[in-house]
Design a protein around this motif. Structure first.
Motif, PDB file in Angstrom:
ATOM      1  N   LEU A   1      37.584  31.822  37.213  1.00 45.00           N
ATOM      2  CA  LEU A   1      36.157  32.035  36.990  1.00 45.00           C
ATOM      3  C   LEU A   1      35.919  33.435  36.441  1.00 45.00           C
ATOM      4  CD1 LEU A   1      34.579  30.607  40.294  1.00 45.00           C
ATOM      5  CD2 LEU A   1      34.788  29.443  38.096  1.00 45.00           C
ATOM      6  N   ILE A   2      35.078  33.535  35.427  1.00 46.58           N
ATOM      7  CA  ILE A   2      34.633  34.832  34.917  1.00 46.58           C
ATOM      8  C   ILE A   2      33.270  35.133  35.536  1.00 46.58           C
ATOM      9  CG2 ILE A   2      33.834  36.111  32.891  1.00 46.58           C
ATOM     10  CD1 ILE A   2      36.794  35.900  32.905  1.00 46.58           C
ATOM     11  N   LEU A   3      33.155  36.290  36.184  1.00 49.79           N
ATOM     12  CA  LEU A   3      31.889  36.734  36.770  1.00 49.79           C
ATOM     13  C   LEU A   3      31.359  37.912  35.970  1.00 49.79           C
ATOM     14  CD1 LEU A   3      32.679  36.831  40.612  1.00 49.79           C
ATOM     15  CD2 LEU A   3      32.102  34.867  39.187  1.00 49.79           C
ATOM     16  N   ARG A   4      30.062  37.892  35.692  1.00 53.00           N
ATOM     17  CA  ARG A   4      29.421  39.025  35.031  1.00 53.00           C
ATOM     18  C   ARG A   4      28.117  39.332  35.752  1.00 53.00           C
ATOM     19  NH1 ARG A   4      30.385  39.873  28.760  1.00 53.00           N
ATOM     20  NH2 ARG A   4      30.116  41.954  29.648  1.00 53.00           N
ATOM     21  N   GLY A   5      27.829  40.623  35.866  1.00 55.04           N
ATOM     22  CA  GLY A   5      26.604  41.028  36.536  1.00 55.04           C
ATOM     23  C   GLY A   5      26.759  42.402  37.148  1.00 55.04           C
TER      24      GLY A   5
ATOM     25  N   ALA B   1      26.192  35.910  35.610  1.00 58.25           N
ATOM     26  CA  ALA B   1      26.731  34.752  34.892  1.00 58.25           C
ATOM     27  C   ALA B   1      28.072  34.388  35.506  1.00 58.25           C
ATOM     28  CB  ALA B   1      26.897  35.056  33.407  1.00 58.25           C
ATOM     29  N   ILE B   2      28.323  33.091  35.636  1.00 58.37           N
ATOM     30  CA  ILE B   2      29.603  32.580  36.122  1.00 58.37           C
ATOM     31  C   ILE B   2      30.080  31.521  35.140  1.00 58.37           C
ATOM     32  CG2 ILE B   2      30.852  31.471  38.006  1.00 58.37           C
ATOM     33  CD1 ILE B   2      28.667  32.389  39.911  1.00 58.37           C
ATOM     34  N   VAL B   3      31.283  31.688  34.626  1.00 59.88           N
ATOM     35  CA  VAL B   3      31.836  30.735  33.663  1.00 59.88           C
ATOM     36  C   VAL B   3      33.200  30.266  34.156  1.00 59.88           C
ATOM     37  CG1 VAL B   3      32.541  30.329  31.277  1.00 59.88           C
ATOM     38  CG2 VAL B   3      30.644  31.891  31.766  1.00 59.88           C
TER      39      VAL B   3
END
Length: 216
Positions: free
Chosen positions: A55-59, A127-129
């Motif tokens: 999982l890619i986490l952004r924030g 954002a979670i991808v």
């Protein structure tokens, strides 16, 4: 597959039903190429860890740190290029950029983790991808693993510059990869799925003089 909705965001489980056969990104290389067996004299061991959850986490670091600590039991790495693992070593969080982190968990846990994080983060800006299907993890171990990497990446992998708990994005051969060091005797390469076959063949060639073996 299943799906869940959070406000205006719809999520779905990308993992197919277990009745559907799965093939790792290295499956073609295994079937058509060389798969040298580990030997007693071998100084490098290669092992793919396929089907993990990525999982890619952004924030913002503060809100993501609180959510990860509560949901996964891991804090964000405290410094750039940091790699944090839980006690089992199966879950990790890696710094990618000032507002981006890569989370890797055992396969099958990523969808539940995403949902729990979304629930915990609520209206925060994030954002979670799920990128699980787009990359794989290859582990190198053995006394000559670092020598193989010295032939493969321009980044300085000397222990003084690359201690345990560090992770970087770097050039790998004529491609790119994420290089991580979770333990003294282990290195990890996170490879894009489209580069996995190329990376595998490169590693076999680079490790041939050290008797590299492949664990399956």
């Amino acid at each position: 597959m299943s799906d869940t909705t959070y406000g205006n965001v719809a999520t779905f489980d990308t993992r197919p039903d277990m009745a559907i056969p799965r093939e790792s990104p290295l499956s073609v290389a295994y079937h058509r190429g060389s798969v040298p067996a580990p030997s007693r004299d071998g100084q490098v061991l290669l092992e793919e860890k396929p089907f993990l959850g990525h999982l890619i986490l952004r924030g913002g670091a503060i809100v993501l740190d609180e959510a990860l600590r509560e949901v996964l039991g891991i804090n964000l790495p405290g410094r750039p290029l940091g790699l944090a693992l839980d006690e089992s070593g199966e879950c990790s969080v890696q710094w990618m950029s000032p507002d981006e982190w890569l989370v890797i968990v055992p396969g099958g846990e990523e969808f539940e983790l995403e949902n729990r994080l979304r629930s915990k983060l609520g209206e925060a800006h994030f954002a979670i991808v799920n990128v699980s299907g787009g990359q794989t993890l290859v582990e190198l171990s053995g006394e000559k693993a670092r020598d193989v990497l010295m032939k493969s990446v321009p980044y300085d992998v000397h222990p003084q510059n690359f201690p345990v708990g560090k992770a970087v994005s770097t050039v790998f051969a004529k491609a790119s990869a994420i290089l991580r060091r979770p333990a003294e005797d282990r290195w990890e390469l996170v490879l894009r799925r489209s580069f996995a076959d190329y990376g595998y063949r490169w590693l076999l060639d680079a490790g041939e003089e050290f008797g590299i073996g492949v664990k399956r």
